[in-house]
Structure formats: C-alpha cells, structure tokens
Scaffold this motif. Sequence first.
Motif, PDB file in Angstrom:
ATOM      1  N   TRP A 152       6.954  21.457 -84.182  1.00 27.64           N
ATOM      2  CA  TRP A 152       8.170  21.633 -83.180  1.00 27.64           C
ATOM      3  C   TRP A 152       8.050  20.566 -82.270  1.00 27.64           C
ATOM      4  N   ALA A 153       9.043  20.512 -81.524  1.00 24.54           N
ATOM      5  CA  ALA A 153       9.050  19.282 -80.275  1.00 24.54           C
ATOM      6  C   ALA A 153       9.871  20.225 -79.122  1.00 24.54           C
ATOM      7  N   VAL A 154       9.253  20.022 -77.782  1.00 25.42           N
ATOM      8  CA  VAL A 154       9.982  20.936 -76.858  1.00 25.42           C
ATOM      9  C   VAL A 154      10.275  20.142 -75.759  1.00 25.42           C
ATOM     10  N   GLY A 155      11.499  19.979 -75.232  1.00 20.94           N
ATOM     11  CA  GLY A 155      11.669  19.173 -74.235  1.00 20.94           C
ATOM     12  C   GLY A 155      13.218  19.670 -73.594  1.00 20.94           C
ATOM     13  N   SER A 156      13.288  19.096 -72.318  1.00 19.18           N
ATOM     14  CA  SER A 156      14.587  19.232 -71.768  1.00 19.18           C
ATOM     15  C   SER A 156      15.099  20.729 -71.741  1.00 19.18           C
ATOM     16  N   THR A 163      14.105  18.524 -88.853  1.00 18.97           N
ATOM     17  CA  THR A 163      14.162  18.785 -90.236  1.00 18.97           C
ATOM     18  C   THR A 163      14.436  17.627 -91.214  1.00 18.97           C
ATOM     19  N   GLU A 164      14.747  17.897 -92.386  1.00 18.41           N
ATOM     20  CA  GLU A 164      14.748  16.732 -93.211  1.00 18.41           C
ATOM     21  C   GLU A 164      15.989  15.954 -93.196  1.00 18.41           C
ATOM     22  N   ASP A 165      17.006  16.432 -92.934  1.00 15.13           N
ATOM     23  CA  ASP A 165      18.400  15.677 -92.822  1.00 15.13           C
ATOM     24  C   ASP A 165      18.323  15.085 -91.254  1.00 15.13           C
ATOM     25  N   SER A 166      18.127  16.054 -90.519  1.00 13.24           N
ATOM     26  CA  SER A 166      18.403  15.707 -89.102  1.00 13.24           C
ATOM     27  C   SER A 166      17.669  16.654 -88.125  1.00 13.24           C
ATOM     28  N   SER A 167      17.753  16.660 -86.860  1.00 13.66           N
ATOM     29  CA  SER A 167      16.982  17.395 -86.037  1.00 13.66           C
ATOM     30  C   SER A 167      18.060  18.488 -85.396  1.00 13.66           C
ATOM     31  N   THR A 168      17.663  19.800 -85.572  1.00 18.69           N
ATOM     32  CA  THR A 168      18.427  20.473 -84.981  1.00 18.69           C
ATOM     33  C   THR A 168      17.699  21.475 -83.712  1.00 18.69           C
ATOM     34  N   THR A 169      18.635  21.273 -82.692  1.00 19.94           N
ATOM     35  CA  THR A 169      18.270  21.844 -81.377  1.00 19.94           C
ATOM     36  C   THR A 169      18.603  22.990 -81.064  1.00 19.94           C
ATOM     37  N   TYR A 170      17.689  23.995 -80.621  1.00 22.25           N
ATOM     38  CA  TYR A 170      17.913  25.482 -80.349  1.00 22.25           C
ATOM     39  C   TYR A 170      18.019  25.589 -78.791  1.00 22.25           C
ATOM     40  N   MET A 297      16.481   3.357 -86.006  1.00 20.61           N
ATOM     41  CA  MET A 297      17.644   4.222 -85.612  1.00 20.61           C
ATOM     42  C   MET A 297      17.343   5.707 -85.536  1.00 20.61           C
ATOM     43  N   ARG A 298      16.931   6.087 -86.586  1.00 15.68           N
ATOM     44  CA  ARG A 298      16.322   7.750 -86.502  1.00 15.68           C
ATOM     45  C   ARG A 298      15.253   7.921 -85.273  1.00 15.68           C
ATOM     46  N   LEU A 299      14.423   6.843 -85.221  1.00  8.38           N
ATOM     47  CA  LEU A 299      13.264   7.111 -84.462  1.00  8.38           C
ATOM     48  C   LEU A 299      13.863   7.371 -82.802  1.00  8.38           C
ATOM     49  N   VAL A 300      14.964   6.206 -82.802  1.00  9.44           N
ATOM     50  CA  VAL A 300      15.585   6.098 -81.543  1.00  9.44           C
ATOM     51  C   VAL A 300      16.398   7.442 -81.264  1.00  9.44           C
ATOM     52  N   TRP A 301      17.162   7.929 -82.205  1.00  5.27           N
ATOM     53  CA  TRP A 301      17.875   9.162 -82.057  1.00  5.27           C
ATOM     54  C   TRP A 301      16.852  10.301 -81.645  1.00  5.27           C
ATOM     55  N   ASP A 302      15.661  10.459 -82.419  1.00  8.13           N
ATOM     56  CA  ASP A 302      14.944  11.502 -82.226  1.00  8.13           C
ATOM     57  C   ASP A 302      14.258  11.298 -80.772  1.00  8.13           C
ATOM     58  N   ARG A 303      13.715  10.502 -80.480  1.00  9.43           N
ATOM     59  CA  ARG A 303      13.041  10.217 -79.269  1.00  9.43           C
ATOM     60  C   ARG A 303      13.853  10.633 -77.994  1.00  9.43           C
ATOM     61  N   GLU A 304      15.161  10.010 -78.029  1.00  9.56           N
ATOM     62  CA  GLU A 304      16.125  10.203 -76.940  1.00  9.56           C
ATOM     63  C   GLU A 304      16.842  11.706 -76.912  1.00  9.56           C
ATOM     64  N   GLY A 305      16.442  12.326 -77.881  1.00 14.71           N
ATOM     65  CA  GLY A 305      16.861  13.689 -78.121  1.00 14.71           C
ATOM     66  C   GLY A 305      18.542  13.926 -78.283  1.00 14.71           C
ATOM     67  N   TRP A 306      19.077  12.752 -78.939  1.00 17.14           N
ATOM     68  CA  TRP A 306      20.593  12.809 -79.261  1.00 17.14           C
ATOM     69  C   TRP A 306      20.918  13.881 -80.435  1.00 17.14           C
ATOM     70  N   PRO A 307      22.049  14.350 -80.366  1.00 20.92           N
ATOM     71  CA  PRO A 307      22.375  15.285 -81.509  1.00 20.92           C
ATOM     72  C   PRO A 307      22.522  14.583 -82.528  1.00 20.92           C
ATOM     73  N   GLN A 308      21.967  15.127 -83.831  1.00 25.32           N
ATOM     74  CA  GLN A 308      22.153  14.586 -85.113  1.00 25.32           C
ATOM     75  C   GLN A 308      22.636  15.294 -86.126  1.00 25.32           C
ATOM     76  N   GLU A 309      23.148  16.781 -85.825  1.00 26.07           N
ATOM     77  CA  GLU A 309      23.626  17.568 -86.669  1.00 26.07           C
ATOM     78  C   GLU A 309      25.040  17.001 -87.663  1.00 26.07           C
ATOM     79  N   GLN A 310      25.613  16.229 -86.728  1.00 28.64           N
ATOM     80  CA  GLN A 310      26.956  15.535 -87.293  1.00 28.64           C
ATOM     81  C   GLN A 310      26.729  14.048 -87.841  1.00 28.64           C
ATOM     82  N   MET A 311      25.472  13.670 -87.692  1.00 28.22           N
ATOM     83  CA  MET A 311      25.133  12.089 -88.160  1.00 28.22           C
ATOM     84  C   MET A 311      24.969  12.078 -89.727  1.00 28.22           C
ATOM     85  N   ASP A 312      26.028  12.048 -90.285  1.00 31.16           N
ATOM     86  CA  ASP A 312      26.128  12.072 -91.735  1.00 31.16           C
ATOM     87  C   ASP A 312      25.739  10.460 -92.346  1.00 31.16           C
ATOM     88  N   ALA A 313      25.651  10.463 -93.477  1.00 33.04           N
ATOM     89  CA  ALA A 313      25.121   9.140 -94.047  1.00 33.04           C
ATOM     90  C   ALA A 313      25.997   7.854 -93.607  1.00 33.04           C
TER      91      ALA A 313
END
Length: 351
Positions: A152-156, A163-170, A297-313
């Motif tokens: 798990w990653a924790v921050g902010s 997850t495999e398709d995206s990152s889900t933030t709770y 781009m995925r690494l950037v999105w992950d690192r910056e914590g930008w939402p990916q739930e709606q980042m489709d193909a």
Amino acid sequence: MTRVLREVRRFVSATPVCAGPGVVGVSGGADSVALLRALAASRTGPLTVTHVNHGLRGVESDGDAAFVRDFAASLNLACVTKAIDVASLGGNLESTARRVRYEFFAEVARDAGATWIATGHTADDQAETVLHRIVRGTGIQGLRGIARVREWAVGSGQWTEKTEDSSTTYGSGFSSLPTSHCPLPTLTRPLLAVMRADVLDHLASIGQVFREDSSNADPRFTRNRIRHELLPLLRTFNPDVVSALAKLAELANDAHEIVTERAAEVLAKAERPRVGGTVVLDVAALGPSRAVVRAVMRLVWDREGWPQEQMDADAWDRACELGDRSVRAWDFPGRVTMRHTGRVVQIGPRS
C-alpha cells in the motif's frame, strides 16, 4: 496434507511479513473459509478476522455475518464486523462494495497493528479477472491480473492501493495517522495458486461448512457471466484454461516489470525542474517507444497522486501523443492538463 494447506504453509514460510499480526478478510464463502482454516493451522502471527456485511441480500447477509463471528470464535480468533448499506452509496455496485470492504480492512489492520492483510482469491479468480479485463479492453498492465503480494502507499492524508488497471485512493483506514508512523500492511493472496476445486476438496476433507452467496449466480454481474458461461465454454477448448490464463498473467507481469524499469530510467533523464505543482518533461528525451512513454506517464500519475480511476485506454493514448504539436493541450480526468511549451510538455492540475 491437502494442496490448500500445503500452499498456504509454503506461502507463509516464504513471506516474512506473515510472522507479524495479520488481518484475514472472511466473507463466509468457501475460499475465505478455507484460507482462514489454513492460516490458523500455519505459523503466522496473531490473526484478526474481519467481515463486511454489505446489506445487499437482507437476512442472507446477516446470516453470513453471524456465521463468520461464530467461525472465528470456534478458532479462538478475534473478529471485527461492520454493516454498510452499500446500495445507498451510489456508483458501480461491485466497485463500491470493494472500496468500502478494503477501507474497513485497513481500519481493522490499523487498530490491530497488523503488518499484513489476507484475502481468499484463488487461481479461478485470477482467470476471471484476466478475462474480465480482456473483455473490457486492457494492455499488459491489466493482463497481470491479481497480484499475490501488494504494498500500500500512504500520503496526503489518504492511502492508495496500486491496482492492476489504476490506483484507487481511499479516504479512511490510515488517514488519521501521520504517514511516518503509519503501519503499511502488505496485501496478500495466499491461495492464488490454488484452484477452486482444491478449496472445495480441502473443506470436504476436514468437514468444514461454508456459506453460499446467492448473488454469485446473478447474471447481471459481468464476472458471474464470465464464471458461469465464458469459462465453461473455454474449457471445451482447453480443460486447463485457468492455468493457461494464470500463466499469461505471470508473463504479463514479467514484461510489465521490464518496461517499468526502463520507464523509470527514461523519466529520470527526461524530467526537468518542475514549476510549482507542474511536471516538466523533455519530449525528445522520452524517446520513440510508445510502450515506454505510456509507462512513464503511469509513473508520473502514480508519483503525483493524480486520480486514475477514469483514466481509460483512450486517456492513456492521449497522454502518449507528445509528438502531436497540432494539439496544444490535453485535459484528463481529475482536472489534470498536459500542454506543449516549446520542446517540453508540462503536466499538472488545472488551475
């Protein structure tokens, strides 16, 4: 010794984190019941059982919760349950149920000081997941399926499952703890190499009862149609199709790791000093490989914590169109914008 017990003991001995306190998600179904029995018979740290009553099946759901409490008590294990009216929360029912379930797992892990969380996913779940993603449209990252071990990653003030398709933030679980003092439980799936048939054989051999979830037969859910219609059809072409799909996931994971390692090297070379919250990348330094650029781009999105739930193909494809200077700017879900400025692209939150 049954295959279930053998695989769980092998997993525990090979996973050092399991020596610490653990949380086991138990629905009452065959897979999670077999998992708990096997873990209780293995050399792990103290176990806490957790169960979420989603309130979707009325009396049947209440019966599942009561079964899990009694089951945990029979093993002399602590049990924490919670009832949540998932239907009232809106959104996709399966996704919402999953989100609240994992949020609760995190809360229980935090309170118990647990170093790991275990769920009862099997090889059949892996096959169903891979097929589900193929049907929806996925790439190598999605073909990896379910990870056997995941951090798990924790921050902010929030925590994130990669997850495999995206990152889900709770928004709960560890959010009340400072990141530096936050225990980060490892999410584990000890049964991922075990077939569902092996689970049923194991339970029969020890005389262990379990609950049947009537919603697992509901054809309104895509995963159920995959389980009851598509997989049986595929078995007529290959009786061992579950193993074949699991192998595909393994190979996809190997390929993904290679591309990700290369992407990290490229990102380090391409990144320029940022401007506030904006990431600046030299387009030429990213190179011509679309697969690598996508991984960057995925690494950037992950690192910056930008939402990916709606980042489709399609959205990830747009993020890779760095050479198309006819388009000055791209807008992405979560109010993220990318724009050309000379030889670089700037990516950051929209103001």
